[in-house]
Design an enzyme around this catalytic site. Structure first.
Site, PDB file in Angstrom:
ATOM      1  N   THR A  14       0.221   4.532   6.630  1.00 23.49           N
ATOM      2  CA  THR A  14       0.925   3.249   6.606  1.00 23.49           C
ATOM      3  C   THR A  14       0.854   2.572   5.247  1.00 23.49           C
ATOM      4  OG1 THR A  14       0.370   2.946   8.951  1.00 23.49           O
ATOM      5  CG2 THR A  14       1.095   0.993   7.729  1.00 23.49           C
ATOM      6  N   TYR A  48     -14.332   9.830  10.700  1.00 22.01           N
ATOM      7  CA  TYR A  48     -13.588   8.636  10.322  1.00 22.01           C
ATOM      8  C   TYR A  48     -14.504   7.433  10.135  1.00 22.01           C
ATOM      9  CZ  TYR A  48     -10.099   4.869  10.576  1.00 22.01           C
ATOM     10  OH  TYR A  48      -9.317   3.759  10.316  1.00 22.01           O
TER      11      TYR A  48
END
Length: 325
Positions: free
Chosen positions: A133, A183
């Site tokens: 994004t 992550y």
């Protein structure tokens, strides 16, 4: 002119001082939800003579709200909405095609939209959500509209980055965090914000000779809906570790970056990057507190080799090559 700008300069003040350079410009801003930096940027340049402002975002209702709010203050503002989901490359390509069909090219592109320290997610194209994004979507969109931008005089591209780029460089061997297995939301955000800086640097390296001016910036610590995933009190009360395991919240870091700004103070650096004529010779560099500030940026984020390497990786990921020098 920019010598007089600083921490407390507001977007109102900066745009008024630079109004002669805003007048007649066609400006596209991504991420224009009311109450955010993009909408504040659009509001003040509408007051100061921008010819047309294209407000890009995922939600038509959200864009309509921003347009209505700006028109309440500046009824003559020429405002256009553009639907684009940066987490979907098909949507990005459709939006770029729409922009390229405009009767006039864009003079200034402000890549402002982002997600911040979100839980792990993947984009429609399978990328880790924050790099997808915050970098890959803007990378593709920018390159698709760039040829037309280069037909204008001294077009500008502004990437809104963050001081959080100090948390992480580009993890070239594993930019997707092993599909989420390792992550970390802050390292992922830091990587994406480093990407914003390197992208601006490489754009300048490639196209400055063709007149392009490109900058990145830290707007300051500002309360907006970007922080919807953040518990500030919790985050600032415990060690926050960078990619090397060092506590990032040192006295220097907190003193330089953590003081809060108003929305207007935060948007001022974007205004300077987009319109100030006195920074033309410093294309490719980083701004903080409405000034070029090389001390505020990590060396890996302005490294030419890293910038070129990221460009090549980004081309591979979006599946399209663009002109090289």
């Amino acid at each position: 002119m920019s010598d007089s700008f600083g921490f407390h300069t507001t977007a109102e003040e900066a745009s008024a001082a630079l109004s002669v350079h805003i007048e007649g410009k066609i400006v596209l801003i991504t991420g224009c939800t009311w109450g955010g930096l993009g909408a504040e940027t659009a509001r003040v340049i509408a007051k100061n003579g921008a010819k047309r402002i294209i407000l890009a975002g995922r939600s038509k209702n959200s864009l309509n709200e921003t347009i209505e709010k700006i028109k309440e203050e500046t009824s003559s503002a020429n405002l256009v909405s553009l639907i684009m989901n940066l987490a979907d490359l098909k949507s990005v390509r459709q939006a770029a095609a729409e922009v390229n069909a405009y009767d006039e090219p864009i003079n200034v592109l402000i890549n402002n939209a982002a997600v911040m320290a979100s839980p792990y997610f993947i984009t429609d194209d399978g990328f880790e959500g924050q790099i997808g994004t915050n970098h890959l979507g803007p990378f593709l969109f920018t390159n698709l509209i760039l040829p037309r931008m280069l037909t204008t005089k001294e077009p500008r591209i502004v990437n809104v980055s963050s001081s959080v780029h100090h948390f992480a460089p580009i993890f070239f061997t594993d930019p997707q965090f092993s599909n989420g297995e390792n992550y970390n939301e802050w390292l992922a955000y830091g990587q994406s914000k480093t990407a914003n800086i390197l992208f601006a640097k490489e754009l300048s390296n490639r196209y400055n000779k063709e007149g392009l001016l490109s900058y990145s910036l830290h707007p300051g610590s500002v309360s907006t809906n970007l922080q919807r995933y953040i518990d500030r009190e919790k985050n600032m009360s415990k060690p926050m570790l960078d990619y090397e395991g060092n506590n990032i919240l040192t006295e220097y870091w907190v003193k330089k970056f953590a003081f809060r700004k108003t929305l207007g103070e935060g948007a001022s650096t974007t205004i300077v990057a987009a319109f100030d004529p006195f920074i033309k010779s410093q294309s490719g560099l980083f701004l903080h507190n409405a000034q070029i500030d090389s001390d505020a940026v990590k060396s890996y984020a302005l490294d030419n080799a890293n910038a070129k390497k990221l460009w090549v990786l980004s081309e591979e990921l979006v599946g399209e090559k663009f002109d090289s020098v």
